[in-house]
Structure formats: structure tokens, C-alpha cells
Design a protein around this motif. Structure first.
Motif, PDB file in Angstrom:
ATOM      1  N   GLU A 124       0.814  -1.213   0.000  1.00 55.96           N
ATOM      2  CA  GLU A 124       0.000   0.000   0.000  1.00 55.96           C
ATOM      3  C   GLU A 124       0.853   1.272   0.000  1.00 55.96           C
ATOM      4  N   GLU A 125       2.043   1.193   0.568  1.00 60.60           N
ATOM      5  CA  GLU A 125       2.862   2.389   0.785  1.00 60.60           C
ATOM      6  C   GLU A 125       3.950   2.610  -0.278  1.00 60.60           C
ATOM      7  N   GLY A 129       6.526  -1.296  -9.073  1.00 62.66           N
ATOM      8  CA  GLY A 129       7.827  -1.250  -9.735  1.00 62.66           C
ATOM      9  C   GLY A 129       8.864  -2.027  -8.938  1.00 62.66           C
ATOM     10  N   ALA A 130      10.121  -1.805  -9.238  1.00 62.29           N
ATOM     11  CA  ALA A 130      11.214  -2.570  -8.630  1.00 62.29           C
ATOM     12  C   ALA A 130      11.309  -2.373  -7.122  1.00 62.29           C
ATOM     13  N   VAL A 131      11.018  -1.157  -6.645  1.00 59.92           N
ATOM     14  CA  VAL A 131      11.104  -0.906  -5.197  1.00 59.92           C
ATOM     15  C   VAL A 131      10.032  -1.707  -4.457  1.00 59.92           C
ATOM     16  N   ARG A 132       8.820  -1.693  -5.015  1.00 60.19           N
ATOM     17  CA  ARG A 132       7.754  -2.495  -4.391  1.00 60.19           C
ATOM     18  C   ARG A 132       8.113  -3.977  -4.450  1.00 60.19           C
ATOM     19  N   ASP A 133       8.657  -4.418  -5.573  1.00 63.91           N
ATOM     20  CA  ASP A 133       9.077  -5.825  -5.695  1.00 63.91           C
ATOM     21  C   ASP A 133      10.101  -6.185  -4.618  1.00 63.91           C
ATOM     22  N   ALA A 134      11.063  -5.277  -4.397  1.00 66.15           N
ATOM     23  CA  ALA A 134      12.075  -5.507  -3.360  1.00 66.15           C
ATOM     24  C   ALA A 134      11.410  -5.604  -1.987  1.00 66.15           C
TER      25      ALA A 134
END
Length: 199
Positions: A124-125, A129-134
Motif C-alpha cells: 500500500e505504501e 515497480g522494482a522498489v515495491r518488488d524488493a
């Protein structure tokens, strides 16, 4: 005179400290047990099975959302594959209950609930993209580490209790949890974390 008084104060302080420590120790051990509290290792084993059974069922509901929110194809596939494994883990636990001649029961696992809530917050925060995947990998690995610790402990109990069928089921699941954790590490290390830096 002053030396004697100082010495007397030190002795009194030591006595008070020891008395306080004993009092604290006694109070710490007086946590009241629930009426249905585990009385032996068999009970503890069964309670832990109920906990992880609930955890596997809750995880099976959470994984599709994690998969949908992931963007990396390898991560999406890993989550999808682990969803199928998770369903199998629940079936194996049902096999454990059957071997113990007990009805399969789930008892809410607060630890797993907390980990899943954290994973939900990450999705949610953080923008897709790649950051959410990480972030999804980090949340998933926390879950895996919890499961690895739990299945390792349960396998140790099953071994001592000579529950051979349960031990076989638990060790199979433990191997799969370790493999999943290793795969997530590889996906993160391969290029996902680097992408997240440059995003």
C-alpha cells in the motif's frame, strides 16, 4: 567511622539488590497459565501444529495479492509456484493431524498475522515497480524465515515424540520453505535490488 558507615551501606545495598532480584524472579515465573494450557510436549506439539495450519491457510489467501502486485516476471512466477506449495503444506499438516488421530484444527497465529499485515502495508505504501518488488521479497522472506523456524522446531518435536509420519511431512515442507527463501534471495540479488536503486 565513615569507613564503617560506607561499608554498612554497601552491605545493605547488596542485600536489597539480592532480595529484589529474588522477588523479581519469583514474580516472573508466576505468569498464570490458561485452563487449556499445554501440559506436556505432545500438547505443545499439537498447539504448534494448529498455529502453523492457520498460518498456511492465511498465507494461501495472501499470496495471490502479492503476486498481483509484483511486476518482476521471475518474482510473479516464484510467488505463484509457492502458492501451490503452500496449499500442499496445509494438506501435509492435515496428514499430521490424521497420524496423531486428531481433528485438523487451525488456531490463529498472531506472528503470521503480523507478518502478513506488514506485507500488506508495503504494497500500500510503495508505488508499483522494482522498489515495491524488493519490499515484497523482504516481506515474503520474513514469512519464510518464520516458517523455517517453525517447521524446524516441529520436526525436532516429532523426532523426540517418535511421530515418524509427521516427521516425514514436516521435513518435506521444511525443505520447500528453505528452497523458496533461497530462490527469493537469488531473484533479489540477480538484478531486482539494482533496479530498485535506479528507479
Amino acid at each position: 567511622m565513615e569507613t564503617k558507615n560506607a561499608s554498612a551501606k554497601k552491605t545493605t545495598a547488596r542485600k536489597i539488590t539480592k532480595t529484589d532480584a529474588k522477588s523479581t524472579s519469583k514474580n516472573a515465573s508466576k505468569t498464570p497459565a490458561k485452563k487449556d494450557a499445554a501440559k506436556d510436549l505432545n500438547d505443545l506439539f499439537e498447539d504448534a501444529l494448529k498455529d502453523i495450519y492457520w498460518a498456511e491457510k492465511a498465507l494461501a489467501k495472501a499470496l495471490p495479492k502479492m503476486q498481483k502486485n509484483a511486476t518482476d516476471p521471475k518474482l510473479k512466477k516464484a510467488i505463484g509456484d509457492h502458492l501451490e506449495e503452500t496449499k500442499e503444506h496445509a494438506k501435509r499438516l492435515e496428514g499430521c493431524f490424521k497420524a496423531l488421530k486428531k481433528k485438523a484444527q487451525a488456531k490463529k497465529c498472531d506472528a503470521m498475522q503480523g507478518l502478513l499485515d506488514e506485507g500488506k502495508s508495503i504494497m500500500e505504501e510503495i508505488k508499483p515497480g522494482a522498489v515495491r518488488d524488493a519490499g515484497i521479497i523482504a516481506a515474503a522472506q520474513k514469512v519464510e524465515h518464520y516458517e523455517i523456524a517453525t517447521y524446524g522446531t516441529l520436526a525436532a518435536y516429532a523426532k523426540v515424540l517418535k511421530e515418524k509420519d509427521c516427521l516425514k511431512y514436516l521435513l518435506s515442507t521444511l525443505d520447500e520453505e528453505k528452497n523458496c527463501n533461497n530462490l527469493l534471495t537469488k531473484i533479489a540479488d540477480a538484478n531486482l535490488n539494482s533496479k530498485a536503486i535506479n528507479e
